[in-house]
Design a protein around this motif. Sequence first.
Motif, PDB file in Angstrom:
ATOM      1  N   ALA A 158      51.072  36.813  49.173  1.00 31.00           N
ATOM      2  CA  ALA A 158      49.838  37.158  49.871  1.00 31.00           C
ATOM      3  C   ALA A 158      48.762  37.588  48.872  1.00 31.00           C
ATOM      4  O   ALA A 158      47.589  37.196  48.983  1.00 31.00           O
ATOM      5  N   LEU A 159      49.155  38.380  47.875  1.00 29.74           N
ATOM      6  CA  LEU A 159      48.208  38.806  46.847  1.00 29.74           C
ATOM      7  C   LEU A 159      47.744  37.613  46.019  1.00 29.74           C
ATOM      8  O   LEU A 159      46.566  37.508  45.648  1.00 29.74           O
ATOM      9  N   PHE A 160      48.665  36.718  45.731  1.00 28.48           N
ATOM     10  CA  PHE A 160      48.348  35.513  44.975  1.00 28.48           C
ATOM     11  C   PHE A 160      47.279  34.691  45.690  1.00 28.48           C
ATOM     12  O   PHE A 160      46.291  34.263  45.090  1.00 28.48           O
ATOM     13  N   TRP A 161      47.452  34.493  47.016  1.00 30.75           N
ATOM     14  CA  TRP A 161      46.532  33.635  47.763  1.00 30.75           C
ATOM     15  C   TRP A 161      45.201  34.318  48.062  1.00 30.75           C
ATOM     16  O   TRP A 161      44.136  33.759  47.827  1.00 30.75           O
ATOM     17  N   PHE A 162      45.268  35.544  48.558  1.00 33.15           N
ATOM     18  CA  PHE A 162      44.047  36.188  49.046  1.00 33.15           C
ATOM     19  C   PHE A 162      43.267  36.934  47.962  1.00 33.15           C
ATOM     20  O   PHE A 162      42.112  37.296  48.182  1.00 33.15           O
ATOM     21  N   VAL A 163      43.881  37.172  46.820  1.00 31.09           N
ATOM     22  CA  VAL A 163      43.173  37.882  45.742  1.00 31.09           C
ATOM     23  C   VAL A 163      42.969  36.966  44.535  1.00 31.09           C
ATOM     24  O   VAL A 163      41.836  36.611  44.192  1.00 31.09           O
ATOM     25  N   LEU A 164      44.071  36.571  43.887  1.00 34.20           N
ATOM     26  CA  LEU A 164      43.946  35.799  42.645  1.00 34.20           C
ATOM     27  C   LEU A 164      43.260  34.460  42.870  1.00 34.20           C
ATOM     28  O   LEU A 164      42.319  34.098  42.148  1.00 34.20           O
ATOM     29  N   ILE A 165      43.709  33.701  43.869  1.00 36.91           N
ATOM     30  CA  ILE A 165      43.121  32.384  44.117  1.00 36.91           C
ATOM     31  C   ILE A 165      41.656  32.513  44.528  1.00 36.91           C
ATOM     32  O   ILE A 165      40.801  31.717  44.110  1.00 36.91           O
ATOM     33  N   ALA A 166      41.336  33.539  45.327  1.00 32.05           N
ATOM     34  CA  ALA A 166      39.940  33.758  45.727  1.00 32.05           C
ATOM     35  C   ALA A 166      39.064  34.021  44.507  1.00 32.05           C
ATOM     36  O   ALA A 166      37.964  33.456  44.373  1.00 32.05           O
ATOM     37  N   ILE A 167      39.538  34.863  43.608  1.00 30.41           N
ATOM     38  CA  ILE A 167      38.761  35.177  42.403  1.00 30.41           C
ATOM     39  C   ILE A 167      38.578  33.936  41.537  1.00 30.41           C
ATOM     40  O   ILE A 167      37.466  33.631  41.066  1.00 30.41           O
ATOM     41  N   LEU A 168      39.662  33.190  41.330  1.00 28.92           N
ATOM     42  CA  LEU A 168      39.579  31.997  40.487  1.00 28.92           C
ATOM     43  C   LEU A 168      38.682  30.925  41.110  1.00 28.92           C
ATOM     44  O   LEU A 168      37.878  30.285  40.425  1.00 28.92           O
ATOM     45  N   ASP A 169      38.820  30.724  42.423  1.00 25.99           N
ATOM     46  CA  ASP A 169      37.994  29.723  43.098  1.00 25.99           C
ATOM     47  C   ASP A 169      36.506  30.042  42.970  1.00 25.99           C
ATOM     48  O   ASP A 169      35.674  29.150  42.784  1.00 25.99           O
ATOM     49  N   GLU A 170      36.172  31.309  43.102  1.00 27.17           N
ATOM     50  CA  GLU A 170      34.760  31.693  43.099  1.00 27.17           C
ATOM     51  C   GLU A 170      34.172  31.830  41.694  1.00 27.17           C
ATOM     52  O   GLU A 170      32.952  31.828  41.537  1.00 27.17           O
ATOM     53  N   THR A 171      35.014  31.943  40.679  1.00 29.32           N
ATOM     54  CA  THR A 171      34.495  32.126  39.323  1.00 29.32           C
ATOM     55  C   THR A 171      34.596  30.864  38.458  1.00 29.32           C
ATOM     56  O   THR A 171      33.755  30.658  37.582  1.00 29.32           O
TER      57      THR A 171
END
Length: 390
Positions: A51-64
């Motif tokens: 859940a942390l991987f999808w909603f935090v890490l992936i969100a940050i990487l996608d947006e940056t």
Amino acid sequence: MLSVNSEAKEESYKDKRRFFWLSQPFLPLLPSLSCWFGYAYNLPIVYWLTALFWFVLIAILDETLPADNNNPPEHLLSEIEADNYYYKVLFASTPSYLINITYVCWFVGNHNLPLVDYVGIGVSLGIVSGLGLAVGHELGHKTSYFFRRAGKFLLGISGVPHFIVGHLNGHHRLVATPDDSSSSKMGESLYHFGFMRQQPGFYRESWKAEKAKAERSGKSVWNLENETLQQHLITTALFGGLTWVFGWSVLPLLLFQAYICWWYLSLIEYCQHYGLKRELQSDGSYKKATMQHSWNTNMIMSNNLLLNFVRHSPHHLSSVRWYQALRDMETAPRLPYCYSIMFIAAMFPPIFYRLMDKRVIEWAGQDMEKINIYQPAQKRLIEKWKNKGS
């Protein structure tokens, strides 16, 4: 007309993410790794890793990270689709989903876990089942008997056995119309969409299609040619077998993760067609779906995780097209943020409406008649947006 240089550039196209796709066989193992690591190092938060991987890490990487500029040229799509490397990547991932769910059930069956840890593992497993659903969806759309059966097996592991039949016979036929249970309406909350329309809609569409097929053959719907029934039997056999081997404590986990997978699907579909509507023709039928009838994104991490599914308009234009050949369509409607952020926004309807309603109005050129509107909210929305500029 293309210049000589640009023609040469297109002819020499190479998939910049060709080896990035090799992450697919390893992604399903995240819950297993979190179970091992969390227990070995007494870090219960790690049970929530996926859940942390999808909603935090992936969100940050996608947006940056920069947008995904890997876009195959139209005239090379047939050649790109013929490359069996991409099929092999998906088939290599299939055992990983089975290994993962087996290991997690072993872990839960052999350890006394606090409820919060049990729930964290279930959520993580459900999100990975959602990724498996993406692979099963990809294979289930193909006309090959072998690919379809592989897709069914993956959907059986995920615990969504009725999805593909309802998806093919309902959603792809009715997409972006008020009749489609999987196309969300402007002003409709995620919770009404999921509980009242999308989730029960798949059951109805899948069994309706199978009943019609059985009647054409003069058979009962309860026959083994019923694809929905086949997939339910796969899920029942798998979940029953895991419960028998590892104990009753795993059955609630399996059912819970299957429902998390369903909500993962609900989140995806809620965002993909929100408020978009195909125009009616003079004979009362709807015009063919175009690239204007799906919301798209083009973030590199989401593209990889979901097999380019976020390039959703091209999928509806050619549903049998393989994932590696889906193109980014610059003129297609765009979500304001990546899927991970849009999913979080969807859980809080006022935030989602604030992000999306204005975009739907702009998409429709201020014409409320062109929008797929949730009827109980229609009067309020018309009064709010009437005569408003962009």
